[in-house]
Design an enzyme around this catalytic site. Sequence first.
Site, PDB file in Angstrom:
ATOM      1  N   ASN A  83       0.865  -0.951  -0.420  1.00 43.74           N
ATOM      2  CA  ASN A  83      -0.475  -0.393  -0.201  1.00 43.74           C
ATOM      3  C   ASN A  83       0.736   1.280  -0.210  1.00 43.74           C
ATOM      4  OD1 ASN A  83       0.962   0.376   2.490  1.00 43.74           O
ATOM      5  ND2 ASN A  83      -0.829   0.257   3.806  1.00 43.74           N
ATOM      6  N   ASP A 137      -3.972  -2.934   0.067  1.00 41.27           N
ATOM      7  CA  ASP A 137      -3.995  -3.010   1.631  1.00 41.27           C
ATOM      8  C   ASP A 137      -4.076  -4.604   1.807  1.00 41.27           C
ATOM      9  OD1 ASP A 137      -3.955  -2.781   4.978  1.00 41.27           O
ATOM     10  OD2 ASP A 137      -3.974  -0.915   4.443  1.00 41.27           O
ATOM     11  N   GLY A 160       4.034  -4.306   6.724  1.00 39.05           N
ATOM     12  CA  GLY A 160       4.049  -3.944   8.198  1.00 39.05           C
ATOM     13  C   GLY A 160       4.366  -3.109   8.419  1.00 39.05           C
ATOM     14  N   ASN A 214      -3.111  -3.155  11.428  1.00 40.78           N
ATOM     15  CA  ASN A 214      -2.147  -4.118   9.929  1.00 40.78           C
ATOM     16  C   ASN A 214      -1.636  -4.957  10.547  1.00 40.78           C
ATOM     17  OD1 ASN A 214      -1.440  -1.529   8.043  1.00 40.78           O
ATOM     18  ND2 ASN A 214       0.668  -2.574   8.956  1.00 40.78           N
ATOM     19  N   SER A 240      10.637 -11.766  13.764  1.00 42.06           N
ATOM     20  CA  SER A 240      12.087 -10.500  14.652  1.00 42.06           C
ATOM     21  C   SER A 240      12.530 -11.076  15.630  1.00 42.06           C
ATOM     22  CB  SER A 240      11.388  -9.794  14.874  1.00 42.06           C
ATOM     23  OG  SER A 240      12.436  -8.289  15.544  1.00 42.06           O
ATOM     24  N   TYR A 247       4.987  -4.006  19.107  1.00 43.42           N
ATOM     25  CA  TYR A 247       5.822  -4.343  18.127  1.00 43.42           C
ATOM     26  C   TYR A 247       5.435  -6.462  17.743  1.00 43.42           C
ATOM     27  CZ  TYR A 247       8.600  -5.390  14.026  1.00 43.42           C
ATOM     28  OH  TYR A 247       9.316  -5.991  13.227  1.00 43.42           O
ATOM     29  N   LYS A 304       4.295  -9.309  16.403  1.00 41.41           N
ATOM     30  CA  LYS A 304       5.051 -10.753  15.645  1.00 41.41           C
ATOM     31  C   LYS A 304       4.750 -12.339  16.613  1.00 41.41           C
ATOM     32  CE  LYS A 304       7.059  -7.712  12.472  1.00 41.41           C
ATOM     33  NZ  LYS A 304       6.406  -8.340  11.679  1.00 41.41           N
ATOM     34  N   ASN A 309      16.932   3.508  13.314  1.00 39.11           N
ATOM     35  CA  ASN A 309      17.425   2.273  13.881  1.00 39.11           C
ATOM     36  C   ASN A 309      18.974   2.828  13.240  1.00 39.11           C
ATOM     37  OD1 ASN A 309      15.274   0.678  12.260  1.00 39.11           O
ATOM     38  ND2 ASN A 309      15.949   0.233  14.062  1.00 39.11           N
ATOM     39  N   LEU A 310      20.022   1.983  13.681  1.00 36.23           N
ATOM     40  CA  LEU A 310      21.758   2.597  13.400  1.00 36.23           C
ATOM     41  C   LEU A 310      21.849   3.474  12.723  1.00 36.23           C
ATOM     42  CD1 LEU A 310      23.752   3.373  15.279  1.00 36.23           C
ATOM     43  CD2 LEU A 310      24.557   1.323  15.271  1.00 36.23           C
TER      44      LEU A 310
END
Length: 337
Positions: free
Chosen positions: A32, A58, A82, A99, A124, A148, A152, A198-199
């Site tokens: 989407n 979607d 996601g 979602n 994850s 989150y 998962k 994120n790094l």
Amino acid sequence: MNILLTGGMGYIGSHTATLLLNMGHQLHIYDNLCNSNIDTLDRIKKITSKEVGFTQGDIRDTKKLTEVLINEKIDAVIHLAGLKAVGESTQKPIEYYANNVQGSISLIQAMQAANIRTLVFSSSATVYGDPIYLPYDEEHPTSPTNPYGRNKLQIEEMLLDLANSDNTWSIARLRYFNPVGAHESGLIGEDPNGIPNNLMPVIGQVVDGRLPMLNIFGDDYDTPDGTGKRDYIHVMDLAEGHLAALTWLKGNLGCHTFNLGSGNSVSVLELLHCFENISGNKIPYQVVARRPGDLPEYYAKADKAAKILGWQTKRNLTDICNSSWLWFQNSKNKKST
Ligand code: NAD
Ligand code: UFG
């Protein structure tokens, strides 16, 4: 194989798409575009010189998804669509459940309607939570510490229930560690909207001047240099992990879980210094307070994927920093044109 890639316009999906196309598979992307850009489609075509189908939709639109699965004669689905920002998930948990969890239910229903029973799911390492022992193997207890991660885990459990209730399914639940790096062409990479979490994307924004410096979240952890350690995995190694899982699933029923990581951990400062050496850029940084919820260190035991899927990482930290640097230079040029 005819493969549907949900979320295929995103960071991991676009890299996986290039690999699958180059291996001769037919691909249809369903996305989407809530966290990606349509330009990526042309970049995938440019890298592979192959056609790729695309539907903007979607995953919660079960009817549309079912039509695509049937019309495109899909054999298998790789489900990457996601929302993925841990911090945001604590602010907007219901959006995340709607979602990610509701979207996955909708996908399963569409697959049932289209009679497709092969699925690779993006999970994850976050599902493990605080380490009881390290490295995490697939048997490590799961206890995610944010919405989150709980999304998962709920999807993982739903997939196990599904496979237990219907023995015609072949499902791989892939627990990614920290995906980083970019495609060797420098044409695709990670470039999130807004300020990244994120790094590596933060380093990218420091390099191109969008951020003044990197904030290092704590240097007082019980690690050799005091900064947090993670198992960074090159995104093309991760793409190869999807291909290995999909190939293996063709001869194996049931629901299976695999860690996709390198088995090594690297500190924030080690990654930063490697990037500085490769790019010739000095990255300004300051040490700030620990980020709430961060763990000192974690990494994968990746033996199961090696033994069963015949997959292991091939690329090292230098490859990660080289490809990221190439991508940062290319995307900087893109932004200034
Ligand atoms: P990304 O945001 O770059 O890609 C996700 C894609 O899904 C985007 O293109 C987005 O537009 C699309 N999408 C989101 N919701 C959708 C919906 N309802 N319908 C259709 N499309 C939708 O993220 P990524 O880093 O490529 O991650 C891909 C998957 O891997 C995600 O499920 C994520 O949770 C998982 N994962 C990512 C990491 C990481 O650090 N990048 C680590 C572990 C797991
Ligand atoms: N870090 C900083 N400064 C920053 C960003 C990160 O010092 O600006 C540090 C963190 O404290 C941590 C390391 O860099 O020590 C890595 O942090 P990331 O935010 O890049 O990654 P996380 O390990 O927190 O989590 C990521 C994804 C999750 C995914 C997980 C899988 O964000 O979605 O990897 O292991 F689930």
